[in-house]
Write a protein that holds these residues in place. Structure first.
Motif, mmCIF file in Angstrom:
data_model
loop_
_atom_site.group_PDB
_atom_site.id
_atom_site.type_symbol
_atom_site.label_atom_id
_atom_site.label_comp_id
_atom_site.label_asym_id
_atom_site.label_seq_id
_atom_site.Cartn_x
_atom_site.Cartn_y
_atom_site.Cartn_z
ATOM 1 N N MET A 91 0.183 -1.257 0.383
ATOM 2 C CA MET A 91 0.321 0.131 -0.182
ATOM 3 C C MET A 91 0.644 1.327 0.012
ATOM 4 O O MET A 91 1.859 1.192 0.700
ATOM 5 C CB MET A 91 -1.274 0.203 1.080
ATOM 6 C CG MET A 91 -2.517 1.173 0.909
ATOM 7 S SD MET A 91 -3.447 1.106 2.474
ATOM 8 C CE MET A 91 -4.904 0.358 1.281
ATOM 9 N N ASN A 98 -4.189 4.106 11.692
ATOM 10 C CA ASN A 98 -5.343 4.003 11.783
ATOM 11 C C ASN A 98 -5.161 3.093 10.678
ATOM 12 O O ASN A 98 -5.047 2.006 10.505
ATOM 13 C CB ASN A 98 -6.416 4.680 11.213
ATOM 14 C CG ASN A 98 -6.879 5.334 12.910
ATOM 15 O OD1 ASN A 98 -6.495 4.393 14.027
ATOM 16 N ND2 ASN A 98 -8.426 5.440 12.415
ATOM 17 N N LYS A 131 -2.845 0.398 11.806
ATOM 18 C CA LYS A 131 -3.598 -1.062 12.334
ATOM 19 C C LYS A 131 -4.296 -1.905 11.862
ATOM 20 O O LYS A 131 -5.337 -2.823 12.325
ATOM 21 C CB LYS A 131 -4.490 0.425 13.087
ATOM 22 C CG LYS A 131 -3.630 0.843 14.769
ATOM 23 C CD LYS A 131 -4.487 1.033 15.648
ATOM 24 C CE LYS A 131 -3.895 2.139 16.235
ATOM 25 N NZ LYS A 131 -4.672 3.581 16.776
ATOM 26 N N ARG A 132 -5.513 -1.120 10.896
ATOM 27 C CA ARG A 132 -6.304 -2.057 10.338
ATOM 28 C C ARG A 132 -5.718 -2.382 9.357
ATOM 29 O O ARG A 132 -6.401 -3.865 9.254
ATOM 30 C CB ARG A 132 -6.612 -1.206 9.075
ATOM 31 C CG ARG A 132 -7.951 -0.238 10.125
ATOM 32 C CD ARG A 132 -9.398 0.613 9.428
ATOM 33 N NE ARG A 132 -9.466 -0.287 9.058
ATOM 34 C CZ ARG A 132 -10.737 -0.547 8.870
ATOM 35 N NH1 ARG A 132 -11.131 0.306 7.763
ATOM 36 N NH2 ARG A 132 -12.347 -1.573 9.237
ATOM 37 N N GLN A 133 -4.469 -3.047 9.550
ATOM 38 C CA GLN A 133 -3.775 -3.981 8.165
ATOM 39 C C GLN A 133 -4.277 -4.301 6.748
ATOM 40 O O GLN A 133 -4.348 -5.420 6.822
ATOM 41 C CB GLN A 133 -3.615 -5.723 9.618
ATOM 42 C CG GLN A 133 -3.507 -5.414 10.346
ATOM 43 C CD GLN A 133 -3.455 -6.059 12.088
ATOM 44 O OE1 GLN A 133 -3.015 -6.121 12.609
ATOM 45 N NE2 GLN A 133 -3.126 -7.311 11.345
ATOM 46 N N TRP A 134 -4.293 -3.370 6.412
ATOM 47 C CA TRP A 134 -4.532 -3.987 4.893
ATOM 48 C C TRP A 134 -3.443 -4.067 3.669
ATOM 49 O O TRP A 134 -4.252 -4.770 3.351
ATOM 50 C CB TRP A 134 -4.495 -2.165 4.154
ATOM 51 C CG TRP A 134 -5.656 -1.402 4.746
ATOM 52 C CD1 TRP A 134 -5.709 -0.255 5.087
ATOM 53 C CD2 TRP A 134 -6.846 -1.711 4.146
ATOM 54 N NE1 TRP A 134 -7.149 -0.132 5.258
ATOM 55 C CE2 TRP A 134 -7.816 -1.038 4.880
ATOM 56 C CE3 TRP A 134 -7.392 -2.509 3.377
ATOM 57 C CZ2 TRP A 134 -9.100 -0.581 4.580
ATOM 58 C CZ3 TRP A 134 -8.877 -2.743 3.137
ATOM 59 C CH2 TRP A 134 -9.789 -1.648 2.803
ATOM 60 N N ASP A 172 5.962 0.576 16.623
ATOM 61 C CA ASP A 172 5.144 -0.465 17.547
ATOM 62 C C ASP A 172 4.824 -1.584 16.714
ATOM 63 O O ASP A 172 4.497 -3.114 16.991
ATOM 64 C CB ASP A 172 4.003 0.565 18.497
ATOM 65 C CG ASP A 172 5.164 1.168 19.428
ATOM 66 O OD1 ASP A 172 6.750 0.765 19.881
ATOM 67 O OD2 ASP A 172 5.182 1.841 19.967
ATOM 68 N N TYR A 173 4.080 -1.465 15.854
ATOM 69 C CA TYR A 173 2.757 -2.391 15.526
ATOM 70 C C TYR A 173 4.383 -3.213 14.540
ATOM 71 O O TYR A 173 3.274 -3.929 13.587
ATOM 72 C CB TYR A 173 2.055 -1.112 14.325
ATOM 73 C CG TYR A 173 0.906 -0.406 14.893
ATOM 74 C CD1 TYR A 173 0.290 -0.932 15.497
ATOM 75 C CD2 TYR A 173 1.239 1.090 15.500
ATOM 76 C CE1 TYR A 173 -0.226 -0.212 16.419
ATOM 77 C CE2 TYR A 173 0.255 1.967 16.003
ATOM 78 C CZ TYR A 173 -1.111 1.328 16.774
ATOM 79 O OH TYR A 173 -1.230 2.033 17.813
ATOM 80 N N ASP A 174 5.506 -2.694 14.016
ATOM 81 C CA ASP A 174 6.216 -3.568 13.737
ATOM 82 C C ASP A 174 5.970 -4.161 12.349
ATOM 83 O O ASP A 174 5.274 -4.965 11.494
ATOM 84 C CB ASP A 174 5.827 -4.973 14.129
ATOM 85 C CG ASP A 174 7.008 -6.181 14.330
ATOM 86 O OD1 ASP A 174 8.163 -5.592 13.293
ATOM 87 O OD2 ASP A 174 6.916 -7.095 13.692
#
Lengths: 339, 339
Positions: free
Chosen positions: B65, B113, B116-119, B140-142
């Motif tokens: 993305m 977001n 976080k949503r892991q698109w 942090d979300y790696d």
DNA sequence: GTAAAAAATGTAAGGGCTTACATTTCTAAT
DNA sequence: ATTAGAAATGTAAGCCCTTACATTTTTTAC
């Protein structure tokens, strides 16, 4: 933190996952304290629903997908600006999916798969130029699709009357006494390419001027399907090196016209030229052109799509914008001299 | 046909859903007859796995993305062309997510977001210009993220040494005896905007030239964050209407320079001008500029991202391209006269 | 204080796919 | 013909959510 799920939040907040879901989705019927507590934990753990899980559980994805073959082209960019601005009025995110055209005829399978995969709630197709039989197949999937820069009876569409545009440009030249008019086209073989050349020939025929094959040219560089400065440059060089160069030139895109203008300058031979599109730059370099309301096409198509998503039954609507001839300096000097 | 699932295929083909899944995914260990049979039914029913269900079940989405604030801008378009071409070498689809910048400071929550949503499996950020503290949070979300046109120690990045570019342009003017040099900038207040002005001031200081605030201008039109012809046009008008207009001008984007050139023409006052970017059009209108290798930035960033997705542990790499001064006619005439 | 109504929360069944593991079927060696 | 081993297929749990329905808790009215 990386991958906290609704379960993590539920556990830590001491509630059920249903409650977490409700809080996150702002459903009502939740005690304020609970909401606060959950929200706090969700924030601590950096939680936000995973798009794929949510998309699967709901029917809705809240995504509009733009499907387009060539991303880096000015026409697309302007249309997209319109889409982007319009979509910001709704609660939908925008995704752009780029299908590879490779010049070959393999776009349809890709497009079909995109639809089958159910990425989005609605689709905007820009200049995909699929066959009617192909679009017909897509209809079976019962997905809202709005076409931009092309049309098909069974789907909403927003386009421009290309033939009229070409006619306007040609008539301008003809009325000014210029008859040996060249056309620089990208992709002679494509469907829209052929259409434009047909329009060109028709205008000449109606004026009783014989079509000379020599004056229908394209550059050799096929980068971006020929919609490039380089392509226009090459084409114009060919024209000017003809034993009997044309008196005027129509170009099927402004970007090619930019290249063509450079060629004229280099060769020291300036003939009136009209482009097609009216990209923003054209106004600043004095390029006469046929204006397509690209931005408006984007906004209108988006509106139509939103409407369609609400009402699947209504008859398809087809908006055909009238192109407008914009005269600037690139057609001035020479024609005046002739007059 | 609209929504056939793996169950429909399994039922109709008389096999289990696992077998269908295997066939569709080309796993091996399937009898040829079975494969054929299933494929036939799948085709009849127009089946193809739903992206969301598949994404949920696997860990992988096979999506890269691109996150970008302003879609319709030439810099972005060129970078994207590079990304697009490079990505076609891998089995990944490209999605572009447009975050609204609105001039305001609200981009970070949106970007957060998205992550976080892991698109997607990996992300390319183009010119998002987030703060270091914000990027730190994202870490942090790696998730593999590669930055383009910006940098941050903790993530891979591909950028250009802006300061060096400005220096090159300024020195060119200074070496040619021009000292009253203006700068046309978009968004004076933004982080990259300020950086460029700093570079400008530094170059002048080093040459012992006093900075005149009057010569640091921007247009009033803020469409596309000021990266527009109109903005450059307005800025140049301001400059030329100064009691004592500048001897030369540096522009922080080619597109603004195009507008500025028109202003000069209209006012009948031509001063040497250097733009920034080297968009393809610049070559055709004779605009001198600082070239950023936009296309290469796109391909390289994509490569880096792919590498990172394979090896999450390696140290972040930072590629800083050196900008190049490209001289064309927009700096020629006037300087020669002075010499 | 009690009962009925309203509000808040929980339970569990999907949504469509992948995949580890279990089971069945086939092949080939004896 | 028998059987071990390989090949093919099936079973069922899990991915992370939403939501209809069931249950518990709180509020309200008397």
């Amino acid at each position: 933190m990386a991958g906290s799920t609704i379960y993590d939040i539920a556990k830590k907040a001491g509630v059920s996952i249903a409650t977490v879901s409700r809080v996150v989705n702002n459903s009502d019927g939740i005690a304020d304290k609970t909401r606060e507590k959950v929200l706090k934990v969700a924030d601590e753990l950096g939680y936000y629903p995973q798009a794929y899980a949510q998309g699967l559980a709901r029917k809705k994805k809240n995504i509009i997908m733009v499907v387009v073959p060539v991303l880096s082209n000015y026409f697309f960019m302007e249309v997209l600006a319109g889409i982007q601005d319009e979509i910001s009025n709704y609660n939908y995110d925008l995704n752009i999916f780029n299908v590879q055209s490779n010049g070959k005829d393999n776009m349809f399978p890709q497009v079909k798969n995109i639809i089958k995969r159910q990425w989005a709630d609605g689709y905007l197709f820009i200049s995909t130029h699929l066959r009617d039989t192909e679009l017909e197949q897509l209809q079976d999937y019962d997905m809202p699709i709005t076409l931009i820069d092309e049309s098909y009876p069974g789907m909403d569409s927003v386009s421009v009357d290309n033939e009229e545009g070409i006619e306007k440009a040609m008539n301008y030249f003809l009325e000014n006494g210029l008859t040996r008019i060249a056309i620089i086209s990208a992709m002679k073989t494509s469907k829209p390419g052929r259409k434009r050349i047909e329009g060109y020939e028709k205008a000449l025929n109606e004026a009783g001027v014989t079509v000379e094959e020599d004056l229908i040219v394209t550059g050799d560089s096929m980068y971006r399907d020929g919609f490039s400065e380089q392509n226009g440059y090459e084409a114009m060089i060919k024209l000017l090196e003809l034993p009997n160069p044309p008196q005027a030139c129509f170009c099927t895109s402004d970007i090619q016209a930019v290249g063509a203008m450079k060629a004229m300058e280099e060769k020291g031979m300036e003939i009136p030229i009209i482009g097609y599109d009216d990209i923003t730059i054209s106004n600043y370099i004095g390029l006469s052109t046929i204006r397509q309301p690209m931005y408006d096409m984007g906004t209108l198509a988006t509106k139509k799509l939103m409407k369609r998503m609400k009402n699947r039954e209504a008859e398809p609507e087809h908006k055909v914008f009238a192109p407008e001839l914009i005269l600037r300096s690139s057609t001035e000097k020479e024609i005046k001299e002739k007059a």
